[in-house]
Enzyme design. Structure first.
Site, PDB file in Angstrom:
ATOM      1  N   ASP A 168       0.827  -1.228   0.000  1.00 60.88           N
ATOM      2  CA  ASP A 168       0.000   0.000   0.000  1.00 60.88           C
ATOM      3  C   ASP A 168       0.852   1.265   0.000  1.00 60.88           C
ATOM      4  O   ASP A 168       0.324   2.375   0.063  1.00 60.88           O
ATOM      5  CB  ASP A 168      -0.941  -0.005   1.212  1.00 60.88           C
ATOM      6  CG  ASP A 168      -0.184  -0.031   2.533  1.00 60.88           C
ATOM      7  OD1 ASP A 168       1.069  -0.043   2.507  1.00 60.88           O
ATOM      8  OD2 ASP A 168      -0.832  -0.038   3.603  1.00 60.88           O
ATOM      9  N   GLY A 169       2.175   1.125  -0.038  1.00 57.21           N
ATOM     10  CA  GLY A 169       3.052   2.296  -0.108  1.00 57.21           C
ATOM     11  C   GLY A 169       3.649   2.699   1.234  1.00 57.21           C
ATOM     12  O   GLY A 169       4.534   3.550   1.293  1.00 57.21           O
ATOM     13  N   ARG A 188      13.590  25.389   3.656  1.00 58.20           N
ATOM     14  CA  ARG A 188      13.474  26.704   3.006  1.00 58.20           C
ATOM     15  C   ARG A 188      12.128  27.369   3.263  1.00 58.20           C
ATOM     16  O   ARG A 188      11.988  28.573   3.109  1.00 58.20           O
ATOM     17  CB  ARG A 188      13.740  26.578   1.496  1.00 58.20           C
ATOM     18  CG  ARG A 188      15.224  26.468   1.206  1.00 58.20           C
ATOM     19  CD  ARG A 188      15.510  26.315  -0.254  1.00 58.20           C
ATOM     20  NE  ARG A 188      15.085  25.025  -0.742  1.00 58.20           N
ATOM     21  CZ  ARG A 188      15.076  24.683  -2.028  1.00 58.20           C
ATOM     22  NH1 ARG A 188      15.444  25.548  -2.934  1.00 58.20           N
ATOM     23  NH2 ARG A 188      14.701  23.485  -2.393  1.00 58.20           N
ATOM     24  N   GLN A 189      11.127  26.594   3.672  1.00 58.92           N
ATOM     25  CA  GLN A 189       9.840  27.210   4.074  1.00 58.92           C
ATOM     26  C   GLN A 189       9.952  27.441   5.582  1.00 58.92           C
ATOM     27  O   GLN A 189       9.359  26.747   6.406  1.00 58.92           O
ATOM     28  CB  GLN A 189       8.673  26.274   3.722  1.00 58.92           C
ATOM     29  CG  GLN A 189       7.296  26.795   4.127  1.00 58.92           C
ATOM     30  CD  GLN A 189       6.713  27.857   3.198  1.00 58.92           C
ATOM     31  OE1 GLN A 189       7.072  27.947   2.044  1.00 58.92           O
ATOM     32  NE2 GLN A 189       5.826  28.683   3.718  1.00 58.92           N
ATOM     33  N   LYS A 203      22.637  43.687  -5.988  1.00 61.97           N
ATOM     34  CA  LYS A 203      21.708  44.190  -7.002  1.00 61.97           C
ATOM     35  C   LYS A 203      21.507  45.686  -6.752  1.00 61.97           C
ATOM     36  O   LYS A 203      21.178  46.096  -5.638  1.00 61.97           O
ATOM     37  CB  LYS A 203      20.366  43.462  -6.814  1.00 61.97           C
ATOM     38  CG  LYS A 203      19.446  43.552  -8.007  1.00 61.97           C
ATOM     39  CD  LYS A 203      18.124  42.849  -7.735  1.00 61.97           C
ATOM     40  CE  LYS A 203      18.140  41.403  -8.113  1.00 61.97           C
ATOM     41  NZ  LYS A 203      16.827  40.755  -8.048  1.00 61.97           N
ATOM     42  N   ASP A 207      26.774  28.518  -2.832  1.00 61.74           N
ATOM     43  CA  ASP A 207      25.435  28.695  -2.256  1.00 61.74           C
ATOM     44  C   ASP A 207      25.176  27.506  -1.335  1.00 61.74           C
ATOM     45  O   ASP A 207      25.900  26.509  -1.389  1.00 61.74           O
ATOM     46  CB  ASP A 207      24.396  28.759  -3.381  1.00 61.74           C
ATOM     47  CG  ASP A 207      23.165  29.562  -2.978  1.00 61.74           C
ATOM     48  OD1 ASP A 207      23.015  29.886  -1.784  1.00 61.74           O
ATOM     49  OD2 ASP A 207      22.335  29.860  -3.865  1.00 61.74           O
ATOM     50  N   GLY A 228      18.528  24.934  -9.975  1.00 61.78           N
ATOM     51  CA  GLY A 228      19.691  25.453 -10.696  1.00 61.78           C
ATOM     52  C   GLY A 228      19.462  26.853 -11.241  1.00 61.78           C
ATOM     53  O   GLY A 228      20.365  27.449 -11.826  1.00 61.78           O
ATOM     54  N   GLY A 229      18.260  27.399 -11.036  1.00 56.74           N
ATOM     55  CA  GLY A 229      17.914  28.720 -11.582  1.00 56.74           C
ATOM     56  C   GLY A 229      18.835  29.815 -11.060  1.00 56.74           C
ATOM     57  O   GLY A 229      19.385  30.608 -11.844  1.00 56.74           O
TER      58      GLY A 229
HETATM   59  C1  R5P Z   1      17.813  30.365  -1.488  1.00 60.43           C
HETATM   60  O1  R5P Z   1      17.459  30.969  -0.515  1.00 60.43           O
HETATM   61  C2  R5P Z   1      18.905  29.363  -1.454  1.00 60.43           C
HETATM   62  O2  R5P Z   1      20.007  29.847  -0.763  1.00 60.43           O
HETATM   63  C3  R5P Z   1      19.332  28.963  -2.854  1.00 60.43           C
HETATM   64  O3  R5P Z   1      19.833  30.091  -3.536  1.00 60.43           O
HETATM   65  C4  R5P Z   1      18.161  28.421  -3.595  1.00 60.43           C
HETATM   66  O4  R5P Z   1      17.510  27.475  -2.816  1.00 60.43           O
HETATM   67  C5  R5P Z   1      18.605  27.795  -4.882  1.00 60.43           C
HETATM   68  O5  R5P Z   1      17.466  27.300  -5.515  1.00 60.43           O
HETATM   69  P1  R5P Z   1      17.414  27.087  -7.059  1.00 60.43           P
HETATM   70  O6  R5P Z   1      18.564  26.194  -7.432  1.00 60.43           O
HETATM   71  O7  R5P Z   1      16.080  26.435  -7.302  1.00 60.43           O
HETATM   72  O8  R5P Z   1      17.516  28.417  -7.709  1.00 60.43           O
END
Ligand code: R5P
Length: 283
Positions: free
Chosen positions: A34-35, A89-90, A182, A208, A214-215
């Site tokens: 059932d998972g 992150r949340q 920025k 980071d 990766g955005g």
């Molecule tokens: C953001 O607060 C984190 O420090 C990273 O910059 C972020 O989680 C990277 O996420 P993504 O690779 O989706 O841009």
């Protein structure tokens, strides 16, 4: 002390047990039809101090961690190492009606000691029902960078919130570090560039805490290459690398990806095992 490796952190648990010369216990992990998940620690540990090592990149890994802690209820003492903690992150209620997911996850973990590694925000440590401490893997990343053959290297954080990562990675190594700032020039024009230093002609390591989609990293790589950086490396503690993140980084022109083994990926060339082992020795 006995080390118990979770499903998501088997290699790391093995490395830690080797460094500490401790027994590594073997567990069984299964899924019912059932998972639902099942685990059983196959070796003896009753009355002993145990350290469970389990990252929680997926919901299943989190549930397995809870099950492993429960399975250890006859241990004399339970330490839990969560090298990568999902949901961190949340860490705020960004919009009304949202949960503080990091709170929900952390409060479910009951142990004597909890260790995280470069957790997204150290305020999360207060949410655990345990003595909680965050360990820093960035000096280990710095050491790895120091051994690369680079031209006038500089370590750069993608924003001022990550400057401590660049600072700690370069600490004691005599490397330059900076962060991207920025600046809004007008209503619709912004410039993003290193706050204090030039990257033109230099090899750059962007650092980071997490590379997820990766955005953030891909945008930073493009930007620094446009500003004349020579080789650009992407470094992080936690290589989540979801979906097509690796492709995005290479499309942006990355020279290489450097990450730790808080998550066991092909790019996890820096081990955090010595960082965890040192913390365990201090217990
Ligand atoms: C953001 O607060 C984190 O420090 C990273 O910059 C972020 O989680 C990277 O996420 P993504 O690779 O989706 O841009």
């Amino acid at each position: 002390m006995k080390i118990i490796g979770g499903h998501a952190s088997q290699l790391l648990a093995g490395r830690v047990s080797e460094l500490l010369k401790c027994n590594l216990l073997v567990s069984d992990f299964k899924k019912f039809p059932d998972g639902e998940l099942y685990t059983r620690i196959l070796d003896e540990f009753a009355g002993e101090e145990v350290t469970i090592i389990q990252s929680t990149p997926t919901d299943s890994d989190f549930v397995l961690l809870l099950l492993m802690i429960e399975a250890c209820s006859e241990a004399a003492k339970i330490n839990v190492v969560i090298p990568y903690m999902g949901y961190a992150r949340q860490d705020k209620r960004f919009k009304s009606g949202e949960p503080i997911s990091a709170h929900a996850v952390a409060r479910a973990i009951k142990a004597d000691n909890v260790y995280t590694i470069n957790i997204h925000d150290t305020d999360i440590l207060d949410y655990f029902d345990a003595n909680a401490k965050d360990l820093d893997a960035t000096p280990a990343i710095g050491k790895y960078i120091k051994n690369l053959i680079l031209s006038d290297p500089i370590i750069i954080a993608p924003d001022d919130g990550a400057i401590h990562l660049a600072r700690n990675a370069s600490r004691d190594l005599g490397l330059d570090y900076d962060y991207l700032e920025k600046t809004r020039l007008s209503g619709d024009t912004v410039t993003i560039q290193p706050k204090n230093l030039e990257v033109n002609g230099r090899d750059v390591i962007i650092i980071d805490d997490i590379i997820s989609t990766g955005g953030t990293m891909a945008e930073t790589i493009y930007l620094l290459r446009n500003q004349g950086a020579h080789w650009v490396f992407a470094a992080c503690v936690h290589p989540v690398l979801s979906n097509n993140a690796v492709l995005k980084l290479f499309q942006a022109g990355v020279k290489g990806i450097i990450a730790t083994d808080t998550l066991d990926k092909a790019v996890s060339t820096v081990s955090v095992a010595p960082v965890i082992a040192d913390a365990m020795k201090k217990l």
